[in-house]
Scaffold this motif. Sequence first.
Motif, short mmCIF file in Angstrom:
data_model
loop_
_atom_site.label_atom_id
_atom_site.label_comp_id
_atom_site.label_asym_id
_atom_site.label_seq_id
_atom_site.Cartn_x
_atom_site.Cartn_y
_atom_site.Cartn_z
N SER A 195 -8.22 -20.04 -11.76
CA SER A 195 -8.40 -21.11 -11.02
C SER A 195 -9.04 -20.01 -9.32
CB SER A 195 -7.20 -21.53 -10.20
OG SER A 195 -6.11 -20.58 -9.76
N GLY A 196 -9.38 -20.17 -8.49
CA GLY A 196 -10.44 -19.74 -7.77
C GLY A 196 -8.98 -18.39 -6.56
N TRP A 197 -7.47 -19.23 -6.38
CA TRP A 197 -6.80 -18.48 -6.23
C TRP A 197 -5.94 -17.07 -6.51
CZ3 TRP A 197 -1.91 -17.60 -7.46
CH2 TRP A 197 -1.53 -18.26 -8.93
N ARG A 198 -6.02 -17.28 -8.05
CA ARG A 198 -6.31 -16.08 -9.06
C ARG A 198 -6.99 -14.86 -9.24
NH1 ARG A 198 -3.92 -18.57 -14.58
NH2 ARG A 198 -1.98 -19.46 -13.42
N VAL A 199 -8.68 -15.48 -8.99
CA VAL A 199 -9.01 -14.18 -9.16
C VAL A 199 -8.68 -13.30 -7.52
CG1 VAL A 199 -11.79 -13.79 -8.33
CG2 VAL A 199 -11.22 -15.50 -10.50
N LEU A 213 -6.27 -13.43 -5.82
CA LEU A 213 -5.72 -12.64 -5.46
C LEU A 213 -6.10 -10.79 -6.97
CD1 LEU A 213 -2.44 -11.78 -5.75
CD2 LEU A 213 -1.74 -12.78 -6.99
N ALA A 214 -6.57 -11.46 -7.30
CA ALA A 214 -6.89 -9.82 -8.55
C ALA A 214 -7.66 -9.19 -7.00
CB ALA A 214 -7.70 -10.52 -9.77
N VAL A 215 -8.58 -10.01 -6.88
CA VAL A 215 -9.36 -9.02 -5.68
C VAL A 215 -8.48 -7.94 -4.65
CG1 VAL A 215 -11.44 -8.76 -4.14
CG2 VAL A 215 -11.95 -10.39 -6.78
N LEU A 216 -7.76 -8.60 -3.99
CA LEU A 216 -7.07 -8.18 -3.34
C LEU A 216 -5.74 -7.53 -3.81
CD1 LEU A 216 -5.81 -11.01 -1.19
CD2 LEU A 216 -7.35 -9.93 -0.52
N ILE A 217 -5.13 -7.08 -4.80
CA ILE A 217 -4.31 -6.06 -5.26
C ILE A 217 -5.85 -4.93 -5.54
CG2 ILE A 217 -3.47 -5.63 -6.98
CD1 ILE A 217 -1.71 -7.85 -7.38
N ALA A 218 -7.00 -5.03 -6.65
CA ALA A 218 -7.18 -3.85 -7.22
C ALA A 218 -7.99 -3.33 -6.06
CB ALA A 218 -8.22 -4.58 -8.06
N VAL A 219 -8.39 -3.76 -4.68
CA VAL A 219 -9.45 -3.28 -3.59
C VAL A 219 -8.76 -2.23 -3.18
CG1 VAL A 219 -10.72 -3.53 -1.46
CG2 VAL A 219 -10.90 -4.70 -3.50
N PRO A 220 -7.09 -2.32 -2.90
CA PRO A 220 -6.63 -1.17 -2.21
C PRO A 220 -6.27 0.18 -3.10
CG PRO A 220 -5.40 -3.77 -1.49
CD PRO A 220 -6.92 -3.55 -2.58
N GLY A 221 -5.70 -0.52 -4.81
CA GLY A 221 -5.35 0.12 -4.99
C GLY A 221 -6.69 1.29 -5.81
N LEU A 222 -7.78 1.33 -6.29
CA LEU A 222 -9.16 1.67 -5.87
C LEU A 222 -9.60 3.02 -4.14
CD1 LEU A 222 -11.92 -1.03 -7.53
CD2 LEU A 222 -10.16 0.96 -8.44
N LEU A 223 -8.81 2.25 -3.73
CA LEU A 223 -8.64 2.71 -2.33
C LEU A 223 -8.57 4.27 -2.18
CD1 LEU A 223 -9.52 0.40 0.51
CD2 LEU A 223 -11.43 1.34 -0.85
N VAL A 224 -6.94 4.15 -2.59
CA VAL A 224 -5.94 4.64 -3.25
C VAL A 224 -6.55 6.07 -3.97
CG1 VAL A 224 -3.49 5.09 -4.19
CG2 VAL A 224 -4.19 3.60 -2.03
N LEU A 225 -6.62 5.23 -4.96
CA LEU A 225 -7.19 5.91 -6.60
C LEU A 225 -8.52 7.37 -5.84
CD1 LEU A 225 -6.94 6.84 -9.15
CD2 LEU A 225 -8.48 5.31 -9.37
N GLY A 226 -9.66 6.51 -5.55
CA GLY A 226 -10.53 7.37 -4.37
C GLY A 226 -9.91 7.94 -3.40
#
Length: 160
Positions: A11-15, A17-30
């Motif tokens: 569903s749209g809210w799961r996508v 939520l996944a983006v909201l979790i992945a983007v900060p994680g990628l920023l911290v990793l970078g």
Amino acid sequence: MAVRGSKPGPSGWRVLLAVLIAVPGLLVLGAGVWLVWGVVTWDGGGRGPEQAPCEEALAFGGARLPQGAYDTDCSVQSFLDTMYEGSFRMPREGARDWLADMAPQGSAPVEGCWSGADLCLDMDQDEGGLPPGAEAHHVSVDVFYENATTALVRWSAFTM
């Protein structure tokens, strides 16, 4: 209409939520990768040792160039701490007296040093003190007898 036995798509809210979790994680990793790369490739600001007058180098450690010194070669390197290093030659007969005059009470030149020097003196701000006027926190002097008349002196003084 869903086909029997198949699962419905996300569903749209799961996508979202996944983006909201992945983007900060990628920023911290970078940021972490960038920091590690910066530390590994850092050269201290590109400032290696620079030539310095030996009078300045010795004064930083609370000493003066001895009478008859020649072949002077001194440098300074400074970033967070400051370090002066140098060498010079002097008459061998005055080396012990020069070290003794420089040393505060309690410090005395040592013979047969671990560095292979004929005489050495290590002075620390915390252990026995330094000569009056010293800006350094530690001073190390090694004297090597080159022949019957000449001594090579290697000097370092630094802050911590």
